[in-house]
Design a protein around this motif. Structure first.
Motif, PDB file in Angstrom:
ATOM      1  N   ASN A 117       0.803  -1.220   0.000  1.00 42.34           N
ATOM      2  CA  ASN A 117       0.000   0.000   0.000  1.00 42.34           C
ATOM      3  C   ASN A 117       0.840   1.275   0.000  1.00 42.34           C
ATOM      4  OD1 ASN A 117      -2.680   0.856  -0.274  1.00 42.34           O
ATOM      5  ND2 ASN A 117      -2.782   1.468   1.880  1.00 42.34           N
ATOM      6  N   LYS A 118       2.109   1.169  -0.401  1.00 47.15           N
ATOM      7  CA  LYS A 118       2.995   2.330  -0.473  1.00 47.15           C
ATOM      8  C   LYS A 118       3.405   2.576  -1.924  1.00 47.15           C
ATOM      9  CE  LYS A 118       3.229   2.735   4.051  1.00 47.15           C
ATOM     10  NZ  LYS A 118       2.639   3.871   4.790  1.00 47.15           N
ATOM     11  N   SER A 119       3.875   3.793  -2.191  1.00 51.19           N
ATOM     12  CA  SER A 119       4.330   4.110  -3.545  1.00 51.19           C
ATOM     13  C   SER A 119       5.761   4.634  -3.557  1.00 51.19           C
ATOM     14  CB  SER A 119       3.392   5.148  -4.186  1.00 51.19           C
ATOM     15  OG  SER A 119       3.332   6.321  -3.404  1.00 51.19           O
ATOM     16  N   THR A 120       6.472   4.439  -2.452  1.00 53.13           N
ATOM     17  CA  THR A 120       7.887   4.804  -2.384  1.00 53.13           C
ATOM     18  C   THR A 120       8.722   3.566  -2.663  1.00 53.13           C
ATOM     19  OG1 THR A 120       7.438   6.517  -0.728  1.00 53.13           O
ATOM     20  CG2 THR A 120       9.715   5.750  -0.936  1.00 53.13           C
ATOM     21  N   LEU A 121       9.608   3.651  -3.627  1.00 51.76           N
ATOM     22  CA  LEU A 121      10.438   2.500  -3.981  1.00 51.76           C
ATOM     23  C   LEU A 121      11.286   2.058  -2.792  1.00 51.76           C
ATOM     24  CD1 LEU A 121      11.648   3.664  -7.505  1.00 51.76           C
ATOM     25  CD2 LEU A 121      10.222   1.665  -7.054  1.00 51.76           C
ATOM     26  N   ASN A 122      11.327   0.748  -2.538  1.00 50.33           N
ATOM     27  CA  ASN A 122      12.194   0.258  -1.482  1.00 50.33           C
ATOM     28  C   ASN A 122      13.636   0.149  -1.984  1.00 50.33           C
ATOM     29  OD1 ASN A 122      12.528  -2.346  -2.768  1.00 50.33           O
ATOM     30  ND2 ASN A 122      10.521  -2.923  -1.967  1.00 50.33           N
ATOM     31  N   GLN A 160      -6.771   3.845  -7.946  1.00 48.62           N
ATOM     32  CA  GLN A 160      -6.321   4.679  -9.054  1.00 48.62           C
ATOM     33  C   GLN A 160      -5.127   5.529  -8.645  1.00 48.62           C
ATOM     34  OE1 GLN A 160      -7.230   4.611 -12.226  1.00 48.62           O
ATOM     35  NE2 GLN A 160      -5.721   6.188 -12.706  1.00 48.62           N
ATOM     36  N   LYS A 161      -5.211   6.116  -7.464  1.00 50.72           N
ATOM     37  CA  LYS A 161      -4.130   6.982  -6.992  1.00 50.72           C
ATOM     38  C   LYS A 161      -2.840   6.204  -6.773  1.00 50.72           C
ATOM     39  CE  LYS A 161      -2.909  10.534  -3.613  1.00 50.72           C
ATOM     40  NZ  LYS A 161      -1.499  10.095  -3.565  1.00 50.72           N
ATOM     41  N   ILE A 162      -2.929   5.064  -6.099  1.00 47.73           N
ATOM     42  CA  ILE A 162      -1.696   4.330  -5.814  1.00 47.73           C
ATOM     43  C   ILE A 162      -1.092   3.741  -7.086  1.00 47.73           C
ATOM     44  CG2 ILE A 162      -2.669   2.040  -5.281  1.00 47.73           C
ATOM     45  CD1 ILE A 162      -0.636   1.985  -2.917  1.00 47.73           C
ATOM     46  N   SER A 163      -1.935   3.349  -8.035  1.00 52.28           N
ATOM     47  CA  SER A 163      -1.399   2.822  -9.297  1.00 52.28           C
ATOM     48  C   SER A 163      -0.689   3.924 -10.077  1.00 52.28           C
ATOM     49  CB  SER A 163      -2.513   2.193 -10.144  1.00 52.28           C
ATOM     50  OG  SER A 163      -3.462   3.150 -10.579  1.00 52.28           O
ATOM     51  N   ILE A 187       2.860   7.526 -18.938  1.00 53.29           N
ATOM     52  CA  ILE A 187       2.914   7.035 -17.560  1.00 53.29           C
ATOM     53  C   ILE A 187       1.482   7.084 -17.038  1.00 53.29           C
ATOM     54  CG2 ILE A 187       3.936   7.330 -15.273  1.00 53.29           C
ATOM     55  CD1 ILE A 187       5.971   9.269 -16.703  1.00 53.29           C
ATOM     56  N   ALA A 188       0.954   5.958 -16.589  1.00 53.11           N
ATOM     57  CA  ALA A 188      -0.456   5.956 -16.196  1.00 53.11           C
ATOM     58  C   ALA A 188      -0.735   4.895 -15.142  1.00 53.11           C
ATOM     59  CB  ALA A 188      -1.350   5.709 -17.411  1.00 53.11           C
ATOM     60  N   GLY A 189      -1.784   5.138 -14.373  1.00 54.66           N
ATOM     61  CA  GLY A 189      -2.292   4.147 -13.426  1.00 54.66           C
ATOM     62  C   GLY A 189      -3.509   3.465 -14.016  1.00 54.66           C
ATOM     63  N   ARG A 190      -3.576   2.152 -13.888  1.00 56.43           N
ATOM     64  CA  ARG A 190      -4.696   1.381 -14.421  1.00 56.43           C
ATOM     65  C   ARG A 190      -5.599   0.829 -13.319  1.00 56.43           C
ATOM     66  NH1 ARG A 190      -4.846   2.932 -19.674  1.00 56.43           N
ATOM     67  NH2 ARG A 190      -3.077   2.202 -20.889  1.00 56.43           N
ATOM     68  N   ASN A 191      -5.394   1.258 -12.075  1.00 56.02           N
ATOM     69  CA  ASN A 191      -6.137   0.750 -10.916  1.00 56.02           C
ATOM     70  C   ASN A 191      -6.277  -0.769 -10.990  1.00 56.02           C
ATOM     71  OD1 ASN A 191      -8.933   0.436 -12.367  1.00 56.02           O
ATOM     72  ND2 ASN A 191      -8.502   2.611 -12.619  1.00 56.02           N
ATOM     73  N   PHE A 192      -7.507  -1.309 -10.794  1.00 55.13           N
ATOM     74  CA  PHE A 192      -7.677  -2.770 -10.866  1.00 55.13           C
ATOM     75  C   PHE A 192      -8.462  -3.177 -12.120  1.00 55.13           C
ATOM     76  CE2 PHE A 192     -10.697  -1.094  -7.578  1.00 55.13           C
ATOM     77  CZ  PHE A 192     -11.867  -1.144  -8.327  1.00 55.13           C
ATOM     78  N   SER A 193      -8.404  -2.326 -13.160  1.00 52.42           N
ATOM     79  CA  SER A 193      -9.205  -2.560 -14.363  1.00 52.42           C
ATOM     80  C   SER A 193      -8.609  -3.599 -15.306  1.00 52.42           C
ATOM     81  CB  SER A 193      -9.390  -1.246 -15.128  1.00 52.42           C
ATOM     82  OG  SER A 193      -8.136  -0.736 -15.552  1.00 52.42           O
TER      83      SER A 193
END
Length: 230
Positions: A117-122, A160-163, A187-193
């Protein structure tokens, strides 16, 4: 005419399921460059992605690519695929783009790149993406698209936001490692679609949480291949 397209599509599907996996990309590029047609491209696209979006991936060149140029591009894709496949955490698939040319999809499971649930690269992911950036820099005439995907846990808005944030994080890191901004076309987010597995199981949800990078022949790459083919 429709009957012929239908027959060709069926033949292509049969070939894909029975023997195309053994072709290398140079051979596939030759076949694609020979003008296999929209029917075949759509059939392959349907097998690559449920929504057939792969058929929309490709440079807008407005002309057919010849047999020899297709083979040249296929050979370049072979080399890039082998290099990307050697990177830890990267899964590489090939498909046919909108120009009937070989293209690549490189998938990174989000668990390799991010905490849940994070968007910062480890930190562990940065080595893999640094190595991947070298592949992209070695192929500056390949265009790329970066798409983030999630499972269906939570609201559409949150996914959508996290993707989107994850796709942006990967693209930003690639740029910071010298990948030209012009090379990253979308560059785009596809959520769960666009799931690749069932969201009814934890294993399936883990597969759906991913970042995909599409690599395909850009306009300059096609022009160079056409010049070499003359």
């Amino acid at each position: 005419m429709k009957k012929n397209i239908f027959i060709v599509t069926l033949l292509c599907t049969g070939i894909l399921l029975s023997g195309c996996a053994s072709w290398n990309n140079a051979a596939k590029g030759t076949a694609a460059g020979a003008g296999a047609g929209v029917g075949i491209g759509a059939a392959i696209g349907a097998l690559i992605g449920k929504d057939g979006k792969s058929t929309a991936i490709g440079a807008a060149i407005g002309t057919a690519v010849g047999t020899t140029a297709g083979a040249i591009i296929g050979k370049q894709m072979d080399k890039a695929a082998a290099e990307a496949a050697a990177i830890e955490g990267a899964k590489v698939d090939s498909f046919t783009d909108a120009n009937d040319l070989k293209a690549l999809r490189v998938t990174f499971d989000s668990g390799i790149l991010f905490e849940f649930n994070k968007s910062t690269l480890n930190e562990a992911s940065k080595k893999s993406l640094t190595n991947f950036s070298k592949v992209l820099k070695d192929n500056p005439t390949m265009d790329i698209m970066v798409f983030g995907h999630t499972d269906n846990t939570g609201t559409l808005e949150a996914n959508q936001k996290i993707s989107e944030d994850r796709a942006q994080a990967v693209a930003r890191f690639l740029r910071s490692n010298g990948v030209p901004a012009r090379q990253i076309v979308e560059i785009a987010g596809r959520n769960f679609s666009d799931p690749v597995a069932s969201n009814e199981t934890s294993a399936g949800r883990a597969q759906n949480r991913r970042v995909e990078v599409y690599m395909y022949a850009g306009e300059n790459m096609i022009k160079e291949a056409q010049q070499q083919a003359r």
